[in-house]
Scaffold this motif. Structure first.
Motif, PDB file in Angstrom:
ATOM      1  N   PRO A 109       0.811  -1.222   0.000  1.00 48.91           N
ATOM      2  CA  PRO A 109       0.000   0.000   0.000  1.00 48.91           C
ATOM      3  C   PRO A 109       0.845   1.273   0.000  1.00 48.91           C
ATOM      4  CG  PRO A 109      -0.901  -1.571   1.558  1.00 48.91           C
ATOM      5  CD  PRO A 109       0.424  -2.120   1.091  1.00 48.91           C
ATOM      6  N   ARG A 110       1.985   1.260   0.680  1.00 47.04           N
ATOM      7  CA  ARG A 110       2.844   2.450   0.687  1.00 47.04           C
ATOM      8  C   ARG A 110       3.425   2.718  -0.692  1.00 47.04           C
ATOM      9  NH1 ARG A 110       6.116   2.935   6.294  1.00 47.04           N
ATOM     10  NH2 ARG A 110       6.454   5.015   5.498  1.00 47.04           N
ATOM     11  N   PHE A 111       3.775   1.658  -1.417  1.00 47.78           N
ATOM     12  CA  PHE A 111       4.263   1.820  -2.792  1.00 47.78           C
ATOM     13  C   PHE A 111       3.154   2.405  -3.669  1.00 47.78           C
ATOM     14  CE2 PHE A 111       5.128   0.374  -7.099  1.00 47.78           C
ATOM     15  CZ  PHE A 111       6.471   0.672  -7.247  1.00 47.78           C
ATOM     16  N   ASN A 112       1.943   1.877  -3.504  1.00 49.03           N
ATOM     17  CA  ASN A 112       0.787   2.378  -4.251  1.00 49.03           C
ATOM     18  C   ASN A 112       0.532   3.847  -3.907  1.00 49.03           C
ATOM     19  OD1 ASN A 112      -1.508   2.118  -5.993  1.00 49.03           O
ATOM     20  ND2 ASN A 112      -2.788   1.913  -4.185  1.00 49.03           N
ATOM     21  N   GLN A 113       0.600   4.187  -2.612  1.00 47.52           N
ATOM     22  CA  GLN A 113       0.359   5.566  -2.187  1.00 47.52           C
ATOM     23  C   GLN A 113       1.422   6.508  -2.749  1.00 47.52           C
ATOM     24  OE1 GLN A 113       0.444   4.317   1.832  1.00 47.52           O
ATOM     25  NE2 GLN A 113      -1.784   4.270   2.053  1.00 47.52           N
ATOM     26  N   ALA A 114       2.666   6.058  -2.776  1.00 52.39           N
ATOM     27  CA  ALA A 114       3.726   6.898  -3.343  1.00 52.39           C
ATOM     28  C   ALA A 114       3.477   7.147  -4.829  1.00 52.39           C
ATOM     29  CB  ALA A 114       5.087   6.234  -3.130  1.00 52.39           C
ATOM     30  N   THR A 115       3.092   6.095  -5.536  1.00 52.47           N
ATOM     31  CA  THR A 115       2.813   6.219  -6.968  1.00 52.47           C
ATOM     32  C   THR A 115       1.648   7.171  -7.215  1.00 52.47           C
ATOM     33  OG1 THR A 115       3.589   3.956  -7.301  1.00 52.47           O
ATOM     34  CG2 THR A 115       2.254   4.924  -9.056  1.00 52.47           C
ATOM     35  N   ILE A 116       0.534   6.943  -6.516  1.00 53.36           N
ATOM     36  CA  ILE A 116      -0.649   7.797  -6.678  1.00 53.36           C
ATOM     37  C   ILE A 116      -0.322   9.230  -6.277  1.00 53.36           C
ATOM     38  CG2 ILE A 116      -3.000   8.238  -5.821  1.00 53.36           C
ATOM     39  CD1 ILE A 116      -2.865   5.856  -7.737  1.00 53.36           C
ATOM     40  N   GLY A 117       0.387   9.408  -5.163  1.00 53.17           N
ATOM     41  CA  GLY A 117       0.719  10.747  -4.682  1.00 53.17           C
ATOM     42  C   GLY A 117       1.557  11.541  -5.659  1.00 53.17           C
TER      43      GLY A 117
END
Length: 158
Positions: free
Chosen positions: A19-27
């Motif tokens: 989820p942190r990787f996903n959040q970094a990408t989306i952010g």
């Protein structure tokens, strides 16, 4: 590398780093979209979250990138319950879709604000580990009389 949970079949749990990787990408992509005014990117990000939520992790591009490129090199992180991150993704999808619709309807300021909120909260979660959507899920569970209890998979004995 041996995984405790299959990323595409064990959908009740997830590697806590995913989820942190996903959040970094989306952010990062949301910042680019808001800074450039390219509202179609906000819509694509919202659609990407919806596809991942409805069709599974194989259709979530940041998820596939994490599980196929990053996780094999760094190993699996601690396994956690997927319900809070899924709720956070749902909220992000609603905000990103609303931002794209606002831009398309001529309300650029509203679209930028909604996209900026997603960017800020996603980057906060990616850098600090504090996921506002996840905490909202836990608070909502508590307020509804169903306190959140996480249930990660036990380690395999084989």
């Amino acid at each position: 590398m041996k995984r405790l949970a299959d990323p595409y079949r064990d959908l009740e749990v997830i590697d806590s780093r995913a989820p942190r990787f996903n959040q970094a990408t989306i952010g990062v992509l949301a910042v680019v979209a808001v800074a450039s005014g390219w509202w179609l990117l906000l819509g694509a990000l919202g659609l990407q979250l919806v596809l991942g939520l409805t069709l599974g992790r194989r259709f979530c591009l940041p998820c596939v990138a994490y599980f196929e490129l990053v996780q094999p090199r760094f190993g699996e992180g601690p396994v956690e319950d997927t319900r809070p991150p899924r709720f956070a993704n749902l909220v992000g999808a609603v905000f990103l879709t609303s931002a794209a619709v606002a831009y398309a309807a001529g309300f650029a300021t509203l679209g930028a604000v909604l996209g900026g909120i997603v960017a800020a909260l996603a980057l906060l979660a990616a850098t600090t580990g504090f996921c506002t959507g996840c905490e909202a899920y836990k608070l909502g569970s508590f307020l509804l009389g169903r306190p959140f209890v996480s249930c990660p998979l036990p380690p395999r004995l084989d």
